[in-house]
Structure formats: structure tokens, C-alpha cells
Design a protein around this motif. Structure first.
Motif, mmCIF file in Angstrom:
data_model
loop_
_atom_site.group_PDB
_atom_site.id
_atom_site.type_symbol
_atom_site.label_atom_id
_atom_site.label_comp_id
_atom_site.label_asym_id
_atom_site.label_seq_id
_atom_site.Cartn_x
_atom_site.Cartn_y
_atom_site.Cartn_z
ATOM 1 N N GLY A 140 -78.625 5.346 -47.812
ATOM 2 C CA GLY A 140 -77.853 5.736 -48.599
ATOM 3 C C GLY A 140 -76.324 4.881 -47.443
ATOM 4 N N ALA A 141 -77.427 4.968 -45.669
ATOM 5 C CA ALA A 141 -75.966 4.630 -44.459
ATOM 6 C C ALA A 141 -76.788 3.146 -44.625
ATOM 7 N N SER B 290 -84.740 16.435 -57.253
ATOM 8 C CA SER B 290 -84.153 16.017 -56.743
ATOM 9 C C SER B 290 -83.599 14.562 -56.022
ATOM 10 N N ASP B 291 -84.525 13.887 -55.702
ATOM 11 C CA ASP B 291 -84.214 12.953 -54.730
ATOM 12 C C ASP B 291 -84.190 11.858 -56.614
ATOM 13 N N LEU B 292 -84.344 12.356 -57.618
ATOM 14 C CA LEU B 292 -84.383 11.706 -59.060
ATOM 15 C C LEU B 292 -82.782 11.763 -59.512
ATOM 16 N N ALA B 293 -82.274 12.439 -58.848
ATOM 17 C CA ALA B 293 -80.761 13.040 -59.133
ATOM 18 C C ALA B 293 -79.469 12.429 -58.368
ATOM 19 N N ALA B 294 -80.718 12.220 -56.816
ATOM 20 C CA ALA B 294 -79.720 12.280 -56.353
ATOM 21 C C ALA B 294 -79.681 10.398 -56.252
ATOM 22 N N GLU C 149 -80.825 16.403 -36.989
ATOM 23 C CA GLU C 149 -80.761 16.609 -38.455
ATOM 24 C C GLU C 149 -82.567 15.671 -38.037
ATOM 25 N N ARG C 150 -82.320 14.834 -37.809
ATOM 26 C CA ARG C 150 -83.593 14.711 -38.094
ATOM 27 C C ARG C 150 -85.344 14.774 -36.630
ATOM 28 N N LEU C 151 -84.275 15.537 -36.041
ATOM 29 C CA LEU C 151 -85.399 16.404 -34.721
ATOM 30 C C LEU C 151 -85.830 17.440 -35.447
ATOM 31 N N ALA C 152 -84.766 18.633 -35.912
ATOM 32 C CA ALA C 152 -84.774 19.056 -36.446
ATOM 33 C C ALA C 152 -86.009 19.366 -38.369
ATOM 34 N N ALA D 291 -85.874 16.141 -45.697
ATOM 35 C CA ALA D 291 -86.701 15.201 -45.668
ATOM 36 C C ALA D 291 -86.262 14.512 -46.427
ATOM 37 N N ALA D 292 -85.871 14.927 -47.388
ATOM 38 C CA ALA D 292 -85.398 14.186 -48.600
ATOM 39 C C ALA D 292 -84.105 14.110 -49.472
ATOM 40 N N PRO D 293 -82.912 14.789 -48.688
ATOM 41 C CA PRO D 293 -81.670 13.719 -48.228
ATOM 42 C C PRO D 293 -81.535 13.990 -47.398
ATOM 43 N N PHE D 294 -82.396 13.527 -46.105
ATOM 44 C CA PHE D 294 -81.772 12.977 -44.879
ATOM 45 C C PHE D 294 -82.381 11.652 -44.736
#
Length: 849
Positions: free
Chosen positions: A462-463, A377-381, A499-502, A453-456
Motif C-alpha cells: 500500500g505504501a 486475510s491477504d484476499l480480504a485485504a 515491525e520489520r525487525l520484529a 508478515a502478511a499485513p506488513f
């Protein structure tokens, strides 16, 4: 009585005794009547005084007769007889040392004046070099004897009386000197002829100098253009922005410092050419034809090529600066993205190559499989970033980036590594899937943590990447767009924090489960390498980057506001200067066709107008300074004005050229007026009529307008009552010319039209119109007149000698003739004879020198 018979030309009666006095008075009255009939005024002189022997009255009458018949006809340069005779003596004796004729008394006491007059005209009669100023008796007697023996001039004076008198008798010397004048009257004709030749030669010498000056100025200007164009056509790009900006600064120096003097030279060249052609035309000489390649049209063509090269060079410079700016931005963006990607891929190959699954438990295998899924998933991102890196590298290549080889090498390495990662990922997945069947247990919470965690984490990366992304804008609208996007991003931060706290909550729950069920997880999440600490660190970093981005956008917004002020500052001036130049151009056009006062008044007005225009130059320089600030700020567009600096420059140069040409036209009209003998009233009438029919204010007349103009000046073309239009057709125009004295057929009509419109442009200029109106009555010298003058100097011979030229002409003009006259080859030729006939015709273009 004998004197009276000589004067009257009549035989007088001899008086008889007793009537002697009456007859004498009658005879004297007849003589006095004859003298009066010749225009001689006799004041207080009566026949009785003369008959009675009044010596004073008799001598007065004799002096009056001498003045009338010996001196009065003497005229030199329209002076009085006495002044003319004195001027003649001064000119003839000027070359002789110790001679200074200032009057008709003491200037002649030493005798050298008389000897100089004889030697000037008959050098073989007196050896002037042997005469001494301290021996006046010898000098006077020599002159009197030679004059009596060889010139038939009687001895009217006595040498001893002249030497022994403090102030010799003025009338006696004047009478005697007048005998020399009449004796040498033939030489006077030669002097007149010499003066005419000197005048003609002076005109030719002046015109030749003007031709040489034109050729040199034209050559120098063309050579400068020839050297400058290759520099402007050099499109060798530079690798750095600094180097290209230096080229732009060099170009500005060329436009501000080097070109303006050449613009003035070009304008002066055209003025000199027009003035020269006017002088040649007024002196009845053929038109000047410059050397091949040096015509005014050739210079204008070369100048056009220069300006075209200028335009192309400036456009190229600005495009190159844009390109380098874009390249620098892209290169920096490439390096940032490449560095981020390389940091991410560090160790990924080693991780994919390890075979930890071979000794792992089932739960560990499950964990490894999920971890690998997260990695995929990270690789695709990261696929999008790799594509962006490749796209930027491709754009750098297309824009011819100077360091493209290193960019390509780095990009290729990233792409190769990416392909290798893809292959290794696929290979590892296949291995894990083969082992998965043996594994059953997995920690779902770790999996959920890893998946969220990976998308975040990717979002935070990205941010951070976006917050650190460099940007390039050219308008306030663009920076406002970036600011709006940034504000929108900041609005998402609260949700991101939730989302971070979650995500951290999931990790905490995992820890509780491990502690509760004593799961052997080695204290780490088997599905991801992203730790809560890393998430917190990256989150803190994002929070730190936000205010930095705020500051960068604020600074850029201030810079764009400054640029906008520069645009408005330039536009405010350009929108005034541009119309001002256009207005001045229109005013000059009106001045050139309006008629106020004499030509000298118009010339004075135009020169004052030119001075006011030149005084406007500081505003142009100020605008140049604002333009430089705009270019230094890399501002390429300005919506506040339609005027560019190039428009202003071209308009300013045209304005200076137009006023200079207009002044030159008036100067040429003055030359034409003075040379052709046109009165100011005639010139005003010609100008008024010309302007009336110049309805489009173009400064020229079409054929029909020209015909109507001639009619308005009084040229009768017939009394056809049906023709009331004020215009003429071809037959009317021919009739008009016939009424002016031209009896012509078709060929003659074509000749007249070729005179007023030699280039067949279909228009008649004011100068051509004036030339035509004055051509037939112009009083100009001709080749025949010059030839006749040379014939006088040559003593009616068909040739002339070097000695005769040097004796009769000033030294420089004598040598001018000697250097250019061909040898005379006629049957009566003598050694050294020169052909003045072919020389005279050559002066007027009728043959070649």
C-alpha cells in the motif's frame, strides 16, 4: 429730347426761340431726376454739358442708363451684373467646341459665341455644325441676322468693326449680349428648375447608395454570424487533451483575430443606419426600412445568439479539458491498480486448485490450513483494491472515457477472476477443514510470522502504491495537504522498521527451532510465501520511493507557486483595466451630456478621446497574453480578482461601441443643426435645458421632464400662480403646444407625442427633441416644389419628354429620371411622354416609383 422723353416718361415742353437753352436744360434735368429716382448714381454729369453737346458726358450717361435698365437686373448665383452675365454665357456655351468665353471683347471676335447662345436656346435657327472658326464675318453676320429676324434683337454691332478691331468695345458687346440674356430669360427659369431637380435627385441617389451599402453590410455580417454559430455550437468532444487544447487555441484566434473586425462592422452598421435615417429625415424623405431580417434589431438579436454561443462554447471547452484531465488521471490510476492486482493474482488460481493436502502429513495439513487462513486475510485485504478498480472503471464510464470498452473488459476480467478466487478459496478451506481433524501439529512461530508478515507486506505494498500514486491539484493549499500527509507517512517509518525487525526476528527464531528440533519444513514457511528477503526488498523499495515522492511534491509545489504568480499577474492587470473601462464608460456618458464649446469642438474632443482609448489596446492584448498563459497552465479559478477575460472583452467592446455611437450622435446633431438652420447658441440652449432635466443622466427625458424642458425654453402655458413646480400635466403640455402655434384636440396631441416618442417607449431622446424644436421652421424642399420645377422644364406641360430631360439635366441625372418615370397617360399625352408628377411625389414617399 426724344431720348429724354423716353427715359422720363413725360412730355417735355418745346423751347421757344430765345429761351431754347433754358428749356433744354430744364428738360434734361427732369430726365436726370427720373434716372436718379431709380437708384442710378450720376457722377459729374450735368444737364448743361449734355445740352452743350459734350459727347463724352452724353455717352457716359447713356452707358449708365444701359447698365441700370438692361444689365443691372442680371444676377446669377448672387454675383455682380457683369460677372453674372459672363457666368451665364460660360454655362450656356460650355458644350460647344471652339467656344471659350472669358471676357466681353476678344472672346466674341470669331462670332461662334453669339451663334452658340442662339443654338443653345433655339437650335432650329442655326446649323451650328456648318460654322467655321476661320470665317468670323459669316459667323457674326449669321448671328446678327438671325437675332434681328427671329429674336427681335436689333443689330447694335457691325461685323466688320468687330473683326477689324484688335479689342472690340467691351461695353457695346456687353450691351448686345444682355439683349440675348433678356430674350432667353424664360430659359433661365428652366435652368433654375433644373438645378433644383438635380439637387433633389443627388440626395436621392446618395441615399439609395447608402441603403445598398447598408443592405450589403448587414447581409455579410448576418451571413458571417450564420456560419459562425454552428461552429460554436458544435460540441463534438475529442478523445485527447491535445485535440481539445487545439480547439481552445482556435477559439482564442477567433476572439482575438476574427471577431474584433466584425465588432467594428456591427458598430459601423449602426452608425451608417443612424446617419442614413438622419439624412432622410433632414431631406424630408420617408424613413429607411431595411429588408426583412436585416433590421438593426435583427442584427443585435443574431449578435446576442452569437455571444451566447460563444459563452456556451468556452464553458464547454473548459469543462471538456477538465473532464479529459480527470479521465487521464483516472485511467492511469486504473492501470496502476489493475497491474498491481493482476500481479498479485498471478498463480493464485493454480495454487488454490492444487490438492497437496491429500498426501500431506498432519503437521503439513495444519500448515496448509494456516497458510490458507493467511491467504484469506491477504484476499480480504485486496478486496478494497478490487472495489477501487471497479469504482474507477464506473467513473470512467460516467465521464464517457473514449477507451471505456477496454477498461470495462479488463475490469470485468478482474471481477470475474476475483469471484472465482473467492469460490476457490471457499472450496479449499472446506477441504482443509475436513482434513484438519486429522492434523494436530503446527508451528506457531511460522503462523505468527505469517500473520504479522502478511499485513506488513500489505502495508508496504500500500505504501509503495501510495508513493507511486499520481496526483492532480490546482492550488497551493492542495499540494500542501499532500505534502503534510507525506510527512506524516514518513513519521511512521521508524515504527514500521521496528515491525520489520520484529518479523525478521520471528523468522530467525523459526530457523533456530527447525535447526534445534530437526523439523522437516523443507526450509520454507508453510503458512506464507512472504520471505524475509522479499520483505527486505520491498522495504528497500519503499525507502527509495520516499525521496522520489519528496521530489515530485516539491516540483508540484513549485508549479503551483508559478500558477499563483500567473493568477496574481493577471489579477493585477485585470483589477486596473476593469475599473479603467468602467471609468471611461462613465466619462463618455458625462461627455455626451455635458456642453463645452461648439458641436465641432465636442466632436474633435470625442475623436481625441477615442484615439486615447484605442491607444489603450496594447494593455488589453497584454492581458490576453497573460490569460493564454493561465489557460495553458490549466488554471480554472482566480481568487485575486472578480474580473474574467470575458468580462474585460465584453467591456472593451462596449467601450469602443459607445465612443463610436457618441461620435455619431454629435455628427448627426451637426447634420441636424446645419440642415435645420439652428444656430450654435440655440443648440447650446437646447442642450443645456435638456441636460438640466435629464436628472438621471440617461440621455433621455421622461414625459414630465420633457414638459418641464419645454417650459424652460420659454413656452408659455398659462399664468396659473398655483403652479410653481416646474412640471406640467397633460393639459398643461397641450396648452404649451397651443402657445407654440398648435391648435389641437386629442388626436393632434397624440400625433405630437407619436413624433417625439414614435416607439411609445415613454422617453424622449435629445435627437427627437431637436427634431421637434426645429421641425416647424425647417426650410426643406417638397414634392410640390420639385413638381413645379419639372413643369418649368416641360414648358408648362403636364408631361415631359426624354429630349427635354437630356437637354436640361446632367447626363447621369437625366438617365436616372428616364429610367424611373412612368409613361404619361393623360388626354394630352404624346408618344414618349413621361409622368413627372407621380415621380415627384414618389421621391418623398407619397407614392411608389
Amino acid at each position: 429730347m426724344l431720348l429724354l422723353e423716353v427715359i422720363s416718361g413725360e412730355r417735355l415742353a418745346k423751347p421757344e426761340r430765345g429761351k431754347m437753352r433754358v428749356h433744354k436744360i430744364s428738360n434734361v434735368n427732369k430726365a436726370l431726376d427720373f434716372i436718379a429716382s431709380k437708384g442710378v448714381k450720376l457722377v459729374s454729369i450735368g444737364a448743361e454739358e449734355i445740352v452743350d453737346g459734350n459727347v463724352k458726358m452724353t455717352l457716359g450717361m447713356i452707358w449708365t442708363i444701359i447698365l441700370r435698365f438692361a444689365i443691372q437686373d442680371i444676377s446669377v448665383e448672387e454675383t455682380s451684373a457683369k460677372e453674372g452675365l459672363l457666368l451665364w454665357c460660360q454655362r450656356k456655351t460650355a458644350p460647344y467646341k471652339n467656344v471659350n468665353i472669358q471676357n466681353f471683347h476678344i472672346s466674341w471676335k470669331d462670332g461662334l459665341g453669339f451663334c452658340a447662345l442662339i443654338h443653345r436656346h433655339r437650335p432650329e435657327l442655326i446649323d451650328y455644325g456648318k460654322l467655321r472658326k476661320d470665317d468670323p464675318l459669316t459667323n457674326l453676320n449669321t448671328a446678327f441676322d438671325v437675332a434681328e429676324k427671329y429674336l427681335d434683337i436689333p443689330k447694335m454691332l457691325d461685323a466688320e468693326d468687330i473683326v477689324g478691331t484688335a479689342r472690340p468695345d467691351e461695353k457695346a458687346i456687353m450691351t448686345y449680349v444682355s439683349s440675348f440674356y433678356h430674350a432667353f430669360s424664360g430659359a433661365q427659369k428652366a435652368e433654375t428648375a433644373a438645378n433644383r431637380i438635380c439637387k433633389v435627385l443627388a440626395v436621392n441617389q446618395e441615399n439609395e447608395q447608402l441603403m445598398e451599402d447598408y443592405e450589403k453590410l448587414a447581409s455579410d455580417l448576418l451571413e458571417w454570424i450564420r456560419r459562425t454559430i454552428p461552429w460554436l455550437e458544435n460540441r463534438a468532444p475529442e478523445n485527447t487533451m491535445h485535440a481539445m487544447q487545439q480547439k481552445l487555441e482556435d477559439f482564442r484566434d477567433y476572439r482575438r483575430l476574427h471577431k474584433p473586425p466584425k465588432v467594428q462592422e456591427k458598430c459601423q452598421l449602426e452608425i451608417n443606419f443612424n446617419t442614413l435615417q438622419t439624412k432622410l429625415r433632414l431631406s424630408n424623405r420617408p424613413a429607411f426600412m431595411p429588408s426583412e431580417g436585416r433590421m438593426v434589431s435583427d442584427i443585435n438579436n443574431a449578435w446576442g445568439c452569437l455571444e451566447q454561443a460563444e459563452k456556451g462554447y468556452e464553458e464547454w471547452l473548459l469543462n471538456e479539458i477538465r473532464r479529459l484531465e480527470r479521465l487521464d488521471h483516472l485511467a492511469e490510476k486504473f492501470r496502476q491498480k489493475a497491474s498491481i492486482h493482476e500481479a498479485w493474482t498471478d498463480g493464485k488460481e493454480a495454487m488454490l486448485r492444487q490438492k497437496d493436502y491429500e498426501t500431506a502429513t498432519l503437521s503439513e495439513i495444519k500448515a496448509l490450513l494456516k497458510k490458507h487462513e493467511a491467504f484469506e486475510s491477504d484476499l480480504a485485504a485486496h478486496q478494497d483494491r478490487v472495489e477501487q478498480i471497479a469504482a474507477i472503471a464506473q467513473e470512467l464510464n460516467e465521464l464517457d472515457y473514449y477507451d471505456s470498452p477496454s477498461v470495462n473488459a479488463r475490469c470485468q476480467k478482474i471481477c470475474d477472476q476475483w469471484d472465482n478466487l473467492g469460490a476457490l478459496t471457499q472450496k479449499r478451506r472446506e477441504a482443509l477443514e475436513r482434513t484438519e481433524k486429522l492434523l494436530e501439529t503446527i508451528d506457531q512461530l511460522y503462523l505468527e510470522y505469517a500473520k504479522r508478515a502478511a499485513p506488513f507486506n500489505n502495508w508496504m505494498e500500500g505504501a509503495m502504491e501510495d508513493l507511486q500514486d499520481t496526483f492532480i491539484v490546482h492550488t497551493i493549499e492542495e499540494i500542501q495537504g499532500l505534502t503534510t500527509a507525506h510527512e506524516q507517512f514518513k513519521a511512521t517509518l521508524p515504527d514500521a522498521d521496528k515491525e520489520r525487525l520484529a518479523i525478521l526476528g520471528i523468522h530467525n527464531e523459526v530457523s533456530k527451532i527447525v535447526q534445534t528440533y530437526h523439523v522437516n519444513m523443507a526450509g520454507t514457511n508453510p503458512y506464507t510465501t512472504i520471505s524475509p528477503q522479499e520483505i527486505n526488498n520491498k522495504w528497500d523499495h519503499v525507502r527509495q520511493l520516499v525521496p522520489r515522492r519528496d521530489q515530485a511534491l516539491t516540483e508540484e509545489h513549485a508549479r503551483q507557486q508559478h500558477n499563483e504568480r500567473l493568477r496574481k499577474q493577471f489579477a493585477a492587470q485585470a483589477n486596473v483595466i476593469g475599473p479603467w473601462i468602467q471609468t471611461k464608460m462613465e466619462e463618455i456618458g458625462r461627455i455626451s451630456i455635458e456642453m463645452h464649446g461648439t458641436l465641432e469642438d465636442q466632436l474633435s474632443h470625442l475623436r481625441q478621446y477615442e484615439k486615447s482609448i484605442v491607444n489603450y489596446k496594447p494593455k488589453i492584448d497584454q492581458l490576453e497574453g497573460d490569460h493564454q498563459l493561465i489557460q495553458e497552465a490549466l488554471i480554472f479559478d482566480n481568487k485575486h480578482t472578480n474580473y474574467t477575460m470575458e468580462h474585460i472583452r465584453v467591456g472593451w467592446e462596449q467601450l469602443l461601441t459607445t465612443i463610436a455611437r457618441t461620435i455619431n450622435e454629435v455628427e448627426n446633431q451637426i447634420l441636424t443643426r446645419d440642415a435645420k438652420g439652428i444656430s450654435q447658441e440655440q443648440m447650446n440652449e437646447f442642450r443645456a435645458s435638456f441636460n438640466h432635466f435629464d436628472r438621471d443622466h440617461s440621455g433621455t427625458l421622461g414625459p414630465e421632464e420633457f414638459k418641464a424642458c419645454l417650459i424652460s425654453l420659454g413656452y408659455d402655458i398659462g399664468n396659473d400662480p398655483q403652479k410653481k413646480t416646474g412640471m406640467m400635466d397633460t393639459d398643461d403640455f397641450r396648452a404649451c403646444l397651443i402657445s407654440m402655434g398648435y391648435n389641437m384636440g386629442e388626436a393632434e396631441f397624440a400625433r405630437i407625442m407619436s413624433i417625439v416618442d414614435p416607439n411609445r417607449l415613454g422617453v424622449v431622446t435629445f435627437q427627437a427633441f431637436i427634431d421637434f424644436m426645429s421641425r416647424e421652421t425647417a426650410d426643406t424642399d417638397t414634392a410640390d416644389q420639385v413638381m413645379a420645377s419639372f413643369k418649368i422644364l416641360a414648358g408648362d406641360k403636364n408631361y415631359i419628354t426624354v429630349d427635354e430631360l437630356r437637354r436640361e439635366l446632367p447626363p447621369d441625372q437625366a438617365e436616372y429620371c428616364i429610367a424611373r418615370m412612368a409613361p404619361y397617360t393623360g388626354p394630352d399625352a404624346v408618344p414618349g411622354a413621361l409622368d413627372y408628377m407621380s415621380f415627384s411625389t414618389a421621391l418623398y414617399g407619397e407614392s411608389d416609383l
